[in-house]
Write a protein that holds these residues in place. Structure first.
Motif, short mmCIF file in Angstrom:
data_model
loop_
_atom_site.label_atom_id
_atom_site.label_comp_id
_atom_site.label_asym_id
_atom_site.label_seq_id
_atom_site.Cartn_x
_atom_site.Cartn_y
_atom_site.Cartn_z
N ARG A 145 52.94 58.01 10.71
CA ARG A 145 54.02 57.14 10.24
C ARG A 145 53.46 55.88 9.58
O ARG A 145 53.90 55.48 8.51
CB ARG A 145 54.94 56.74 11.40
CG ARG A 145 56.09 55.83 10.96
CD ARG A 145 56.86 55.19 12.11
NE ARG A 145 57.25 56.06 13.16
CZ ARG A 145 58.39 56.75 13.20
NH1 ARG A 145 59.23 56.66 12.21
NH2 ARG A 145 58.66 57.52 14.23
N SER A 146 52.47 55.25 10.19
CA SER A 146 51.90 54.00 9.66
C SER A 146 51.18 54.23 8.34
O SER A 146 51.29 53.43 7.42
CB SER A 146 50.91 53.39 10.65
OG SER A 146 51.57 52.99 11.81
N ARG A 147 50.44 55.29 8.23
CA ARG A 147 49.67 55.56 7.02
C ARG A 147 50.55 56.07 5.89
O ARG A 147 50.35 55.73 4.73
CB ARG A 147 48.57 56.59 7.30
CG ARG A 147 47.65 56.76 6.09
CD ARG A 147 46.58 57.77 6.36
NE ARG A 147 45.64 57.83 5.27
CZ ARG A 147 45.89 58.32 4.06
NH1 ARG A 147 47.08 58.78 3.77
NH2 ARG A 147 44.95 58.35 3.14
N GLY A 148 51.53 56.88 6.23
CA GLY A 148 52.36 57.48 5.20
C GLY A 148 51.63 58.62 4.52
O GLY A 148 50.51 58.97 4.87
N PRO A 149 52.26 59.20 3.51
CA PRO A 149 51.67 60.36 2.84
C PRO A 149 50.71 59.96 1.74
O PRO A 149 50.69 58.82 1.29
CB PRO A 149 52.90 61.03 2.22
CG PRO A 149 53.77 59.86 1.86
CD PRO A 149 53.59 58.87 3.00
N SER A 150 49.94 60.93 1.29
CA SER A 150 49.23 60.81 0.02
C SER A 150 50.25 61.25 -1.03
O SER A 150 51.00 62.20 -0.81
CB SER A 150 48.02 61.73 -0.02
OG SER A 150 47.09 61.35 0.97
N VAL A 151 50.29 60.53 -2.15
CA VAL A 151 51.30 60.84 -3.17
C VAL A 151 50.63 60.92 -4.54
O VAL A 151 49.88 60.03 -4.93
CB VAL A 151 52.41 59.75 -3.22
CG1 VAL A 151 53.48 60.14 -4.24
CG2 VAL A 151 53.01 59.53 -1.85
#
Length: 164
Positions: free
Chosen positions: A69-75
């Motif tokens: 959640r903290s890092r989030g996805p690679s986009v």
């Protein structure tokens, strides 16, 4: 035991990523949707995306959910007209969160809000806007290459129809 040997063992234990079962993780899916407009039309404002990390399997799995959640996805953003591909900057997360494992029961989801600023889309995409957002989450943080297990989702974003 010699203090140096004990220190070395402690360092190795702290840097070794947690063990995951790839079979158990095979039921994890990633879904993406635009929150403000189900058709994902770009109006020049922040695009609010919600990612859902879902356990579609029949067994509970243990993952570092707060780290994810903290890092989030690679986009990656792909301009469908030109074929150009650009990566957006990923978030940072405290490394200590990798070790804080949480259970994701069968049928349970983790939802992650992910705002995309308009300049992140317009800085390289041709107008009218026609891009594909490619999201990726590594379920085994710290693992790279063939050892990593990633889940993927994508959204197509197009220009809003002109106001009449």
């Amino acid at each position: 035991m010699d203090r140096r040997v004990i220190s070395l063992i402690a360092i190795i234990a702290a840097t070794t990523p947690p063990a995951y079962s790839k079979e158990a993780l095979s039921g994890i899916e990633l879904h993406a949707r635009c929150v403000d407009d189900a058709r994902c039309r770009f109006r020049g404002d922040t695009l609010n995306v919600e990612l859902e990390l879902r356990n579609a399997g029949s067994e509970s799995v243990t993952l570092p959910l707060e780290y994810i959640r903290s890092r989030g996805p690679s986009v990656k953003v792909k301009d469908n007209a030109s074929g150009k591909l650009a990566s957006l900057h990923s978030g940072m997360a405290a490394a200590a969160l990798r070790d804080q494992m949480q259970e994701l029961r069968a049928g349970q989801s983790l939802r992650i809000g992910f705002p995309i600023k308009p300049q992140e889309l317009t800085r390289f995409a041709l107008r009218p806007m026609d891009v594909t957002l490619q999201f990726s989450v590594n379920l085994m943080p710290g693992a790279h290459g063939a050892d990593a297990q990633r889940v993927h989702a994508q959204l197509k974003v197009v220009d809003a129809e002109p106001a009449e």
